[in-house]
Each structure stands twice: as structure tokens, then as C-alpha cells.
Design a protein around this motif. Sequence first.
Motif, short mmCIF file in Angstrom:
data_model
loop_
_atom_site.label_atom_id
_atom_site.label_comp_id
_atom_site.label_asym_id
_atom_site.label_seq_id
_atom_site.Cartn_x
_atom_site.Cartn_y
_atom_site.Cartn_z
N GLU A 271 0.82 -1.20 0.00
CA GLU A 271 0.00 0.00 0.00
C GLU A 271 0.86 1.27 0.00
N LYS A 272 2.04 1.17 0.56
CA LYS A 272 2.92 2.32 0.71
C LYS A 272 4.22 2.00 -0.04
N VAL A 273 4.56 2.84 -1.02
CA VAL A 273 5.75 2.61 -1.83
C VAL A 273 6.56 3.89 -1.89
N ARG A 274 7.86 3.76 -1.67
CA ARG A 274 8.75 4.92 -1.80
C ARG A 274 8.98 5.22 -3.27
N ASP A 275 9.10 6.49 -3.60
CA ASP A 275 9.37 6.88 -4.99
C ASP A 275 10.78 6.47 -5.38
N PRO A 276 10.90 5.77 -6.52
CA PRO A 276 12.25 5.45 -7.02
C PRO A 276 12.83 6.70 -7.69
N SER B 26 16.38 12.32 -10.67
CA SER B 26 15.23 12.99 -10.08
C SER B 26 14.25 11.94 -9.57
N ALA B 27 13.49 12.31 -8.54
CA ALA B 27 12.50 11.38 -8.00
C ALA B 27 11.41 11.14 -9.04
N VAL B 28 11.00 9.90 -9.14
CA VAL B 28 9.94 9.51 -10.05
C VAL B 28 8.73 9.18 -9.20
N ASN C 203 11.18 14.38 -16.36
CA ASN C 203 12.22 15.41 -16.22
C ASN C 203 13.23 15.39 -17.36
N CYS C 204 13.76 14.21 -17.71
CA CYS C 204 14.82 14.13 -18.72
C CYS C 204 14.41 13.38 -19.99
N GLN C 205 13.20 12.84 -20.01
CA GLN C 205 12.67 12.10 -21.16
C GLN C 205 13.38 10.77 -21.43
N GLN C 206 14.18 10.29 -20.48
CA GLN C 206 14.85 9.00 -20.62
C GLN C 206 13.80 7.89 -20.48
N ALA C 207 13.84 6.90 -21.34
CA ALA C 207 12.89 5.77 -21.29
C ALA C 207 13.56 4.57 -20.63
N TYR C 208 12.81 3.85 -19.83
CA TYR C 208 13.32 2.66 -19.16
C TYR C 208 12.15 1.79 -18.72
N ARG C 209 12.45 0.59 -18.30
CA ARG C 209 11.44 -0.32 -17.77
C ARG C 209 11.36 -0.10 -16.25
N PRO C 210 10.15 -0.02 -15.70
CA PRO C 210 9.99 0.30 -14.28
C PRO C 210 10.72 -0.66 -13.34
N TRP C 211 10.83 -1.93 -13.72
CA TRP C 211 11.47 -2.91 -12.84
C TRP C 211 12.98 -2.76 -12.79
N THR C 212 13.56 -1.93 -13.65
CA THR C 212 15.01 -1.72 -13.61
C THR C 212 15.40 -0.63 -12.61
N LEU C 213 14.42 0.08 -12.08
CA LEU C 213 14.69 1.13 -11.09
C LEU C 213 15.03 0.52 -9.74
N TRP D 292 13.95 0.34 -6.34
CA TRP D 292 12.74 0.60 -5.56
C TRP D 292 13.04 0.63 -4.06
N ARG D 293 14.27 0.63 -3.70
CA ARG D 293 14.74 0.81 -2.31
C ARG D 293 14.09 -0.18 -1.35
N LYS D 294 14.09 -1.45 -1.76
CA LYS D 294 13.61 -2.57 -0.94
C LYS D 294 12.15 -2.42 -0.48
N CYS D 295 11.30 -1.76 -1.33
CA CYS D 295 9.89 -1.65 -0.95
C CYS D 295 8.94 -2.07 -2.08
N ALA D 296 9.48 -2.59 -3.19
CA ALA D 296 8.61 -3.02 -4.28
C ALA D 296 9.42 -3.84 -5.27
N GLY D 297 8.71 -4.55 -6.13
CA GLY D 297 9.33 -5.33 -7.18
C GLY D 297 8.29 -5.76 -8.20
#
Length: 189
Positions: free
Chosen positions: A94-99, A106-108, A130-140, A142-147
Motif C-alpha cells: 500500500e505504501k511505496v517509496r518513490d524510485p 530525479s524522484a519519479v 524530467n529528462c525524457q529518458q525511457a526505461y522499464r519500471p522494474w530496472t529502477l 525501488w529501495r527494498k519496498c517493491a518489485g
Amino acid sequence: MSLVLHAPADFLPTNEFQPQLQQTLQALNLLGEAAHYQGREIFYPGTAFDRLLTFLGCAPCIETQMPEVGQSDTNFYYLELFCDTTQLHFLGGEKVRDPHCQHCRSAVAANALLQQWSISQETGIYTCPNCQQAYRPWTLNWRKCAGFSRAALIVHGVFEGEARPSDALLDSLNTVSAQRWKYFYQLSQ
């Protein structure tokens, strides 16, 4: 709160994977007796539960009885297997830190990212505002709070930082899937 161990996002489990995973975890004595709780199949902790999970600080008080309806399940540890052969899932709580963006740092905003990902799951691409860089969300990070995964072992009742998987448990998960598993803590409000 839960400790979630999961296969990488690119792992594609077969229909035989969940039974193999269950057999492996039962052979390790991590999984005890199966039961039904809140409409799901769960497992009580097995005899090696406190050896395969390293609890930091005090020894856990492992409740072996399922709580009554309406009763708190604070000390009730139970395990659940998750496997979906068709679709990748976001496994955060329910609670996720911004990657943070890998490129500009920059914070996403996690909510915006997950909303965009749910719309474009076929491509799985997210673009940093912010920078228009494209990536897959799972490569970020997530600081041990999501996957993201199609296969997971969820240990319910574990608070953030309270326990972590032993090397023996991770090695067994890595072997059964031929992939390197990670872990995080599902955070609740």
C-alpha cells in the motif's frame, strides 16, 4: 507487512514451476502444513522457518494458531506462493517509496509511474518527465519496498528490516528457477 522474495521480471514460469517451488520449500522445511486463510491457500511456518529467515534483534514469537475473525494477526507468520505464467505483476504494498530516475536522478512519482505502466504493460516502457529518458519500471531501484515478478514467496507478518532471507534460502530459490531472486518489504499504511 510482508517480506517478499521474487524472481526477476524477465522470469517466465511454466505451469510446473509452482509445484516445483512448493516441493523445494517443503523439502527445506520452510513451508509447514497448508491451510486456507482469508480465502487464500497459505502455509504455516515449517520447522526451519527461523533458520532460513534471519531475524534481526529479538527472536520472533511465532504464533502457530490462526487468529480468530476480527482478531489481530500481528504475530501470525504465514507463507504464500505466488505464480502467474501469463502476466507480470507489481508486487509493492500500500505504501511505496518513490524510485529515482537512473539517468537524471530525479524522484519519479511511483503512483504516476505505476499508472502509466498499467496502461502500457505490453511495452513496459516508462519515460521520465524530467529528462525524457525511457526505461522499464522494474530496472529502477525501488529501495527494498517493491518489485515486479511473475513468481514470488511472500512471508506475511514480517515488518520492514525485521528479517531477511538466509543465503541457503536464496540459493535454493535461485536453483529451482535458474534465476537470481531478490527480496523487499511490502509496506502498509
